[in-house]
Scaffold this motif. Structure first.
Motif, PDB file in Angstrom:
ATOM      1  N   LEU A  34      -4.000  -3.329  10.640  1.00 18.98           N
ATOM      2  CA  LEU A  34      -3.586  -2.830   9.331  1.00 18.98           C
ATOM      3  C   LEU A  34      -4.631  -3.169   8.268  1.00 18.98           C
ATOM      4  CD1 LEU A  34      -1.368  -1.527   7.514  1.00 18.98           C
ATOM      5  CD2 LEU A  34      -0.482  -3.859   7.164  1.00 18.98           C
ATOM      6  N   ILE A  36      -5.956  -1.898   4.024  1.00 19.15           N
ATOM      7  CA  ILE A  36      -5.740  -1.043   2.865  1.00 19.15           C
ATOM      8  C   ILE A  36      -7.083  -0.424   2.506  1.00 19.15           C
ATOM      9  CG2 ILE A  36      -5.999  -2.920   1.162  1.00 19.15           C
ATOM     10  CD1 ILE A  36      -3.745  -1.316  -0.429  1.00 19.15           C
ATOM     11  N   TRP A  45      -2.694   2.752   2.892  1.00 21.04           N
ATOM     12  CA  TRP A  45      -2.562   1.923   4.081  1.00 21.04           C
ATOM     13  C   TRP A  45      -3.005   2.710   5.306  1.00 21.04           C
ATOM     14  CZ3 TRP A  45      -1.892  -2.970   3.106  1.00 21.04           C
ATOM     15  CH2 TRP A  45      -1.169  -3.375   1.975  1.00 21.04           C
ATOM     16  N   TYR A  63      -0.283   3.192  -1.465  1.00 18.19           N
ATOM     17  CA  TYR A  63       0.231   2.061  -2.219  1.00 18.19           C
ATOM     18  C   TYR A  63       0.204   2.459  -3.719  1.00 18.19           C
ATOM     19  CZ  TYR A  63       0.398  -2.541  -4.441  1.00 18.19           C
ATOM     20  OH  TYR A  63       0.747  -3.608  -5.218  1.00 18.19           O
ATOM     21  N   LEU A  68       3.427  -3.737   0.581  1.00 18.60           N
ATOM     22  CA  LEU A  68       2.793  -4.509   1.650  1.00 18.60           C
ATOM     23  C   LEU A  68       3.786  -4.817   2.767  1.00 18.60           C
ATOM     24  CD1 LEU A  68       0.521  -6.192   2.904  1.00 18.60           C
ATOM     25  CD2 LEU A  68       1.131  -8.062   1.346  1.00 18.60           C
ATOM     26  N   ALA A  71       4.480  -1.732   4.786  1.00 16.73           N
ATOM     27  CA  ALA A  71       3.315  -1.367   5.596  1.00 16.73           C
ATOM     28  C   ALA A  71       3.239  -2.233   6.852  1.00 16.73           C
ATOM     29  CB  ALA A  71       2.042  -1.511   4.772  1.00 16.73           C
ATOM     30  N   ARG A  75       3.287  -1.144  10.688  1.00  9.53           N
ATOM     31  CA  ARG A  75       2.255  -1.620  11.618  1.00  9.53           C
ATOM     32  C   ARG A  75       2.873  -2.169  12.889  1.00  9.53           C
ATOM     33  NH1 ARG A  75      -0.091  -7.094   9.891  1.00  9.53           N
ATOM     34  NH2 ARG A  75       2.063  -7.576  10.481  1.00  9.53           N
TER      35      ARG A  75
END
Length: 418
Positions: A34, A36, A45, A63, A68, A71, A75
């Motif tokens: 993962l 950004i 992401w 985002y 977070l 995400a 993931r």
């Protein structure tokens, strides 16, 4: 043999919020695939993984729409899919297994992006992320109709203007054609979108780029450019001689140059179907040789940015002109109009040769497009003569006398200048 353990959850909400959007895209890893991706158009992401030996990427979303914590949940789902030998790209399918438009878009983009410059990709992501995907990204591909697409174009037109909406429509058509070619849909729903756009949206006024066509004023400009230091000055000098588009010049790659033949091979940034081969005059080769001696290990671009793997951005090329008395009079793109005007009207070169050098599609008397190598030696003569002309007027010679001497040289590989 056990695989090394991957570090998880490196980022915090505060760090993600504080990431600064820059001119050049960059990524910051959270761990276990993962990251950004911070682009000029926003923060996104992404999840990178290997499936059946091939490296691939899933674009999770933007985002702050996806936080977070969310995400990381996604993931973990994607990692679970990968462990069970299921391609995480299938995550982009809807809950009932339908293939979403967003998946087709990112799959198309991964192919489209391979040979494009940073500047082209920056604009492309704007059209996708700020125009297309928010409107229809979550729709199942096979359920999208022409009416859905035309409605999306009208909404984008009202929000961001006709020029932006027309570029979005172009990508609709290309993504639809790609999806049809892959068997994702039986019929391209965007087949008629360009006709709809042309008939329904207001015409966009084309604003001419400022360009100097007076030879004496051009001499002033060239003398100023000689004072511009570093790679920016070199790019401006190359643009004056080869009159490509600024983004094409800024993204010149070492693997597209044949110094023995003094040739540069590249794809038109305006029309990817047009492959351009151009000879380089002696003055341009001198700049390339100088840059080759300064080349850093791993550099792929002739005019690299400070950050490895990136080239000088075309916007930075404009700054010296804008900040030193040429604002409204000259821009890097304007060298194209400068060269076309003087070469045709004053030096009497055939307009077809100049158009081919500009990277435009030129057709013969039977309506067939000339290929990229047609009249390449004639164009080589033209470019060398043009570079010599620029050198002489920069040195302060009388333009009319220089032009007369050039015209009197006679035949140029079958073309007579009068």
């Amino acid at each position: 043999m056990s695989m090394p353990r991957q570090t998880l959850n490196k980022l915090t909400d505060r760090v993600v919020r504080s990431l600064t959007i820059k001119e050049t895209p960059y990524k910051v890893a959270d761990g276990a695939g993962l990251s950004i991706s911070v682009r000029p158009t926003g923060k996104f992401w992404v999840f990178q993984y290997r499936h059946q030996g091939k490296r691939s990427t899933v674009n999770i979303g933007r985002y702050p729409e996806i936080k977070l914590s969310h995400a990381r949940e996604i993931r973990d789902q994607l990692r679970s899919m990968s462990r069970h030998n299921e391609d995480p790209q299938n995550y982009k399918k809807g809950s009932n297994g339908d293939l979403l438009f967003s998946h087709c878009t990112e799959e198309f983009y991964s192919i489209y992006a391979k040979d494009k410059s940073d500047a082209t990709l920056y604009n492309t992501r704007r059209y996708l992320d700020d125009g297309l995907l928010p409107k229809i990204g979550d729709m199942p591909m096979h359920k999208i109709t022409a009416k859905d697409l035309s409605s999306a174009v009208l909404h984008i037109n009202s929000e961001q203007g006709a020029s932006f909406a027309k570029r979005v429509a172009q990508f609709m058509a290309r993504i639809g054609a790609y999806s049809e070619s892959q068997g994702y849909v039986n019929h391209n729903p965007a087949a008629s979108i360009m006709t709809f756009t042309r008939d329904s949206l207001p015409k966009v006024a084309i604003k001419s780029q400022p360009a100097i066509t007076n030879p004496r004023e051009l001499g002033d400009l060239l003398r100023f450019i000689d004072t511009v230091q570093g790679k920016t000055g070199f790019v401006l000098r190359m643009l004056s001689m080869l009159f490509t588009r600024p983004g094409e010049m800024a993204s010149m790659r070492w693997d597209t140059i044949d110094l023995e033949e003094m040739e540069w091979h590249y794809v038109s940034s305006k029309d990817p179907e047009i492959q351009v081969v151009t000879k380089m005059p002696r003055q341009a080769v001198e700049i390339i040789d100088y840059q080759k001696n300064k080349k850093r290990e791993g550099d792929i671009y002739v005019f690299p940015a400070q950050k490895p793997g990136h080239h000088l951005h075309k916007t930075s090329i404009s700054e010296p002109l804008r900040n030193n008395g040429f604002k409204g009079r000259a821009v890097p793109h304007g060298f194209r109009a400068t060269a076309r005007t003087i070469l045709v009207e004053r030096l009497r070169w055939p307009v077809e040769l100049v158009e081919m050098q500009l990277g435009h599609s030129v057709k013969d008397y039977n309506g067939r497009a000339y290929n990229r190598t047609h009249y390449i030696e004639d164009r080589a003569d033209m470019l060398q003569q043009w570079a010599d002309y620029l050198e002489r007027i920069k040195a302060g010679e009388d333009p009319k006398q220089v032009e007369k001497e050039i015209r009197n040289e006679g035949h140029q590989k079958g073309y007579r200048q009068k």
